[in-house]
Design an enzyme around this catalytic site. Structure first.
Site, PDB file in Angstrom:
ATOM      1  N   ARG A  42       0.590  -1.348  -0.042  1.00 13.55           N
ATOM      2  CA  ARG A  42      -0.147   0.062   0.028  1.00 13.55           C
ATOM      3  C   ARG A  42       0.882   1.180   0.046  1.00 13.55           C
ATOM      4  NH1 ARG A  42      -4.686  -0.824   4.447  1.00 13.55           N
ATOM      5  NH2 ARG A  42      -2.930  -1.150   5.551  1.00 13.55           N
ATOM      6  N   LYS A 141       0.076 -18.927   5.443  1.00  8.41           N
ATOM      7  CA  LYS A 141      -0.713 -19.191   6.498  1.00  8.41           C
ATOM      8  C   LYS A 141      -0.892 -17.765   7.201  1.00  8.41           C
ATOM      9  CE  LYS A 141       1.372 -20.913  10.312  1.00  8.41           C
ATOM     10  NZ  LYS A 141       2.379 -19.837  11.194  1.00  8.41           N
ATOM     11  N   ASP A 170       3.325 -23.975   3.568  1.00  4.50           N
ATOM     12  CA  ASP A 170       3.904 -24.404   4.890  1.00  4.50           C
ATOM     13  C   ASP A 170       5.265 -24.559   4.861  1.00  4.50           C
ATOM     14  OD1 ASP A 170       4.591 -25.917   6.952  1.00  4.50           O
ATOM     15  OD2 ASP A 170       2.405 -26.518   7.335  1.00  4.50           O
ATOM     16  N   HIS A 171       5.977 -23.830   5.557  1.00  6.85           N
ATOM     17  CA  HIS A 171       7.383 -23.685   5.158  1.00  6.85           C
ATOM     18  C   HIS A 171       8.066 -25.232   5.829  1.00  6.85           C
ATOM     19  CE1 HIS A 171       8.055 -21.912   9.253  1.00  6.85           C
ATOM     20  NE2 HIS A 171       9.162 -22.241   8.985  1.00  6.85           N
ATOM     21  N   LYS A 175      11.613 -27.916   4.295  1.00 12.90           N
ATOM     22  CA  LYS A 175      12.883 -28.105   5.111  1.00 12.90           C
ATOM     23  C   LYS A 175      13.466 -29.485   4.510  1.00 12.90           C
ATOM     24  CE  LYS A 175      11.721 -25.723   9.431  1.00 12.90           C
ATOM     25  NZ  LYS A 175      12.428 -24.726   9.823  1.00 12.90           N
ATOM     26  N   GLU A 209      10.744 -24.185  20.655  1.00  9.42           N
ATOM     27  CA  GLU A 209      11.514 -22.875  20.046  1.00  9.42           C
ATOM     28  C   GLU A 209      12.052 -22.069  21.454  1.00  9.42           C
ATOM     29  OE1 GLU A 209       9.668 -20.768  16.705  1.00  9.42           O
ATOM     30  OE2 GLU A 209       7.804 -21.499  17.521  1.00  9.42           O
ATOM     31  N   ASP A 228      -1.021 -21.741  15.404  1.00 12.34           N
ATOM     32  CA  ASP A 228      -0.005 -21.197  14.718  1.00 12.34           C
ATOM     33  C   ASP A 228       0.926 -22.436  14.219  1.00 12.34           C
ATOM     34  OD1 ASP A 228       2.014 -18.931  13.863  1.00 12.34           O
ATOM     35  OD2 ASP A 228       2.981 -19.640  15.672  1.00 12.34           O
ATOM     36  N   HIS A 233       2.150 -27.125  10.491  1.00 13.97           N
ATOM     37  CA  HIS A 233       3.584 -27.823  10.771  1.00 13.97           C
ATOM     38  C   HIS A 233       3.380 -28.948  11.379  1.00 13.97           C
ATOM     39  CE1 HIS A 233       4.420 -23.756   9.389  1.00 13.97           C
ATOM     40  NE2 HIS A 233       4.703 -23.231  10.578  1.00 13.97           N
ATOM     41  N   LYS A 333       6.800 -22.043  22.574  1.00 14.34           N
ATOM     42  CA  LYS A 333       7.798 -20.829  22.617  1.00 14.34           C
ATOM     43  C   LYS A 333       8.402 -20.784  24.071  1.00 14.34           C
ATOM     44  CE  LYS A 333       5.787 -18.525  18.970  1.00 14.34           C
ATOM     45  NZ  LYS A 333       6.704 -18.603  17.808  1.00 14.34           N
TER      46      LYS A 333
HETATM   47  C1  BG6 Z   1       5.753 -20.009  11.899  1.00 12.68           C
HETATM   48  C2  BG6 Z   1       5.171 -19.570  13.130  1.00 12.68           C
HETATM   49  O1  BG6 Z   1       5.159 -20.843  11.061  1.00 12.68           O
HETATM   50  O2  BG6 Z   1       6.853 -20.884  12.367  1.00 12.68           O
HETATM   51  C3  BG6 Z   1       6.110 -18.853  14.122  1.00 12.68           C
HETATM   52  O3  BG6 Z   1       4.088 -18.704  12.667  1.00 12.68           O
HETATM   53  C4  BG6 Z   1       7.208 -19.946  14.434  1.00 12.68           C
HETATM   54  O4  BG6 Z   1       5.583 -18.631  15.342  1.00 12.68           O
HETATM   55  C5  BG6 Z   1       7.910 -20.395  12.925  1.00 12.68           C
HETATM   56  O5  BG6 Z   1       8.232 -19.240  15.089  1.00 12.68           O
HETATM   57  C6  BG6 Z   1       8.825 -21.415  13.395  1.00 12.68           C
HETATM   58  O6  BG6 Z   1       9.468 -21.907  12.086  1.00 12.68           O
HETATM   59  P1  BG6 Z   1      10.993 -22.422  12.230  1.00 12.68           P
HETATM   60  O7  BG6 Z   1      11.393 -22.494  10.904  1.00 12.68           O
HETATM   61  O8  BG6 Z   1      12.014 -21.369  12.766  1.00 12.68           O
HETATM   62  O9  BG6 Z   1      11.036 -23.655  13.025  1.00 12.68           O
END
Ligand code: BG6
Length: 485
Positions: A42, A141, A170-171, A175, A209, A228, A233, A333
Site C-alpha cells: 500500500r 498461513k 507451509d514452510h 525443510k 522454540e 500457529d 506444521h 515458545k
Molecule cells: C511459523 C510460526 O509458521 O513458524 C512462528 O508462525 C514460528 O511462530 C515459526 O516461530 C517456526 O519456524 P522455524 O522454521 O523457525 O521452526
C-alpha cells in the site's frame, strides 16, 4: 520470462525470508534469464526506494548467500515496485501494465498478506485477466481460524482459480529433512516392515522454540500455538510420517495419501480434550541464562490473556497401520532449547537375557532431527568394550552436513522455486487443510469452554509438568526426560 509479484512486499516476511530466498535463487543461477520481481504494497514507493529496501534486506538477512556487489546490483536491476491497495481497482491497472499479457508466460503472485486481503487481491487479479494461463498464486498461513473460515477462504479462492493454481505454503515442507523423510521411508527397504503398530511403541514430534513472540504479540495472541504450529506444521509432519506409500511421486498421489492420515486422526470429545491435551503459557524465566519476561507482559499482548504458547497432545490414528500407537505432539515458545525432532520409539525387546544391572535397556529408536542440525540417528544397543556384558546405546549416525557437500537450500527458496516450476508436491491441498482444521476445531472449542485448563510454565523450561504426565501415565517420556534403567 517469469514475473514474480510479491504482495506484502514491504512486510516482515518479505524482508526476512522471501527476498533473501529469491536473491539466493538468483545468485545460484536458478532464475530464468528474463525474470522480473515486482514488490507490491500500500505504501507509495518509487522503484528506486523499493530497491533500497531490497538491498537492505539482502544485507541483513542474506549474508549466508554471499553474492558479489555486482550480483546484488544485477538482482536490483530486475526489481520494481507497484503501489497497490487491494480495494482500488485502478492500482491493478498499473500493475497489469508492468506484467506480460502473454498468458503462456509464467506469473507467480505471492500473497504475503493477512487472509482478509487474499480474496480482494485475487478478485482484482482475476478481473484484470492476470490469473489466466500460466499463472499461480501462493498463499501464506494462517489460512483461516477454524474449519468454517478455512472453507470460506478456499471456496472464494476457487471461484477465481483452479486448485492447481493455488500454492498453500507451509514452510516446514520445504525443510531438507522433511523431504528426506520421503526418501528415508520410500527408498529404503528395511524400515517399511517395522513402520507400523507391530513394531512401533509411540511416535513423538516435538518442535520447541527458544524465542518468545517477538514483535508479533498482537497477531500471536489472536492465534495461539495450536493454530500457529499444530494445525499446519505438526499435522503436516504427522501426515508424512504416517502416510501409506503413494503410487508414484506425483503431487496428487502424495497428497492423496497424506489427506487419508489427517482424516484418520481420531477426533476428540470434551473429555478426550481434557485427558489428551495440555496447554500452557510461559511466565518470566530465563532462556540460555538470560532473564526473559512472561507472555502476559509481551508487547501487544493483553495482560489477562488466556492464549496458549505451548501445546502437547496425545493423538491417535485410526487405521490398520497405526491403531493403538500414540502420536505425541508438542510445541512451545520460550522452551529450553530450539529443536525440531521426530522420534520413532520402537517396542522393547520381549524379554531380556541380560538381567538387571546390565546397563540401560531403553528400546531402539530412530531420531530424525530437522533443526538446529539435520540428522538421522538410529539408536541401537551394543556391548560396551571390556569385561562382562554391559549394554549401552550406540547411534548409527547420518550427519547430513558431513555426508553431502551439496548446497543447502533454505525452505523458502526451495518452495519458491517449486512454485515457479509448477511443482505442487510440497504445497498443501484444500482437502488436507480442511481435514486438519476438522481435527483442530473440537480441541479449540473445548478449550474455549475451559478457562481453568491453561497451565503455566517457566520460560526456559520444557513446558508444564502436565505435559510430562501426559506421557508418563502411559509409561512413556519425552526424549529429554527419559530415565534410563
Ligand atoms: C511459523 C510460526 O509458521 O513458524 C512462528 O508462525 C514460528 O511462530 C515459526 O516461530 C517456526 O519456524 P522455524 O522454521 O523457525 O521452526
Amino acid at each position: 520470462m517469469t514475473t514474480f509479484v510479491l504482495f506484502g512486499g514491504t512486510g516482515d516476511l518479505a524482508k526476512r525470508k522471501i527476498i533473501p530466498a529469491l536473491y539466493s535463487a538468483f545468485v545460484n543461477g536458478r532464475l530464468d534469464a528474463e525474470f522480473t520481481f515486482i514488490g507490491a504494497a500500500r505504501e507509495a514507493l518509487s522503484d528506486e526506494e523499493f530497491r533500497l529496501r531490497v538491498a537492505n534486506s539482502i544485507d541483513t538477512y542474506a549474508a549466508k548467500v554471499g553474492g558479489s556487489k555486482e550480483q546484488v546490483a544485477a538482482f536490483l536491476a530486475l526489481t520494481g515496485y507497484s503501489k497497490i491497495d487491494a480495494k482500488i481497482p485502478e492500482d491493478f491497472d498499473a500493475l497489469k501494465a508492468r506484467v506480460s499479457t502473454d498468458t503462456s508466460k509464467a506469473k507467480l503472485f505471492y500473497l504475503a498478506v493477512g487472509p482478509d486481503i487474499f480474496i480482494p487481491v485475487v478478485e482484482q487479479l482475476s478481473k484484470h485477466g492476470l490469473v489466466e494461463g500460466n499463472a499461480r498464486v501462493v498463499v501464506e498461513k494462517p489460512l483461516g481460524r477454524d474449519a468454517k473460515s478455512a472453507k470460506e477462504i478456499n471456496s472464494a479462492l476457487r471461484s477465481y482459480l483452479n486448485e492447481n493454481q493455488i500454492y498453500r505454503i507451509d514452510h516446514y515442507l520445504g525443510k531438507e529433512m522433511v523431504q528426506n523423510l520421503f526418501a528415508l521411508r520410500f527408498a529404503n527397504s528395511f524400515l517399511e516392515p517395522l513402520w507400523n503398530r507391530k513394531w512401533v511403541q509411540d511416535v513423538q514430534i516435538s518442535i520447541s522454540e527458544q524465542v518468545g513472540v517477538e514483535t508479533r504479540g498482537d497477531f500471536y495472541d489472536k492465534t495461539g500455538a495450536l493454530r500457529d504450529m499444530v494445525q499446519n506444521h505438526l499435522l503436516q509432519l504427522v501426515s508424512i510420517v504416517a502416510m501409506e506409500p503413494p503410487v508414484n511421486a506425483n503431487p496428487d498421489a502424495i497428497r492423496d495419501e497424506k489427506v487419508k492420515v489427517l482424516r484418520a486422526l481420531r477426533k476428540f470429545n470434551a473429555d478426550d480434550v481434557s485427558k489428551k491435551t495440555v496447554r500452557g503459557q510461559y511466565r518470566a524465566g530465563a532462556v540460555d541464562g538470560k532473564p526473559v519476561i512472561g507472555y502476559q507482559n509481551e508487547a501487544g499482548v493483553p495482560s489477562a490473556t488466556r492464549t496458549e504458547t505451548f501445546v502437547a497432545i496425545k493423538a491417535e490414528i485410526d487405521n490398520w497401520r497405526w491403531a493403538g500407537v500414540p502420536f505425541y505432539l508438542r510445541t512451545g515458545k520460550r522452551m529450553a532449547s530450539r529443536c525440531a525432532e521426530i522420534t520413532i520409539n520402537f517396542k522393547p525387546i520381549p524379554y531380556s537375557i541380560f538381567g538387571k544391572g546390565q546397563g540401560p535397556l531403553r528400546s531402539n529408536r530412530l531420531v530424525i532431527t530437522l533443526q538446529p542440525e539435520e540428522s538421522v540417528q538410529l539408536f541401537m544397543k551394543a556391548k560396551e568394550p571390556g569385561e562382562g556384558i554391559r549394554l549401552s546405546d550406540v547411534a548409527l549416525n547420518l550427519d547430513f552436513a558431513e555426508a553431502s557437500s551439496s548446497r543447502r537450500v533454505e525452505s523458502y527458496e526451495r518452495l519458491l522455486l517449486d512454485a515457479l516450476h509448477g511443482d505442487l508436491t510440497l504445497f498443501v491441498r484444500d482437502d488436507e487443510l480442511g481435514a486438519a482444521w476438522e481435527w483442530i476445531d473440537p480441541i479449540m472449542h473445548a478449550w474455549s469452554n475451559d478457562a481453568e485448563g491453561l497451565k503455566s510454565y517457566i520460560a526456559g523450561s520444557w513446558g508444564p509438568a502436565a505435559a510430562s504426565y501426559l506421557l508418563a501415565q502411559h509409561g512413556a517420556a519425552w526424549g529429554e526426560e527419559y530415565v534410563e534403567g
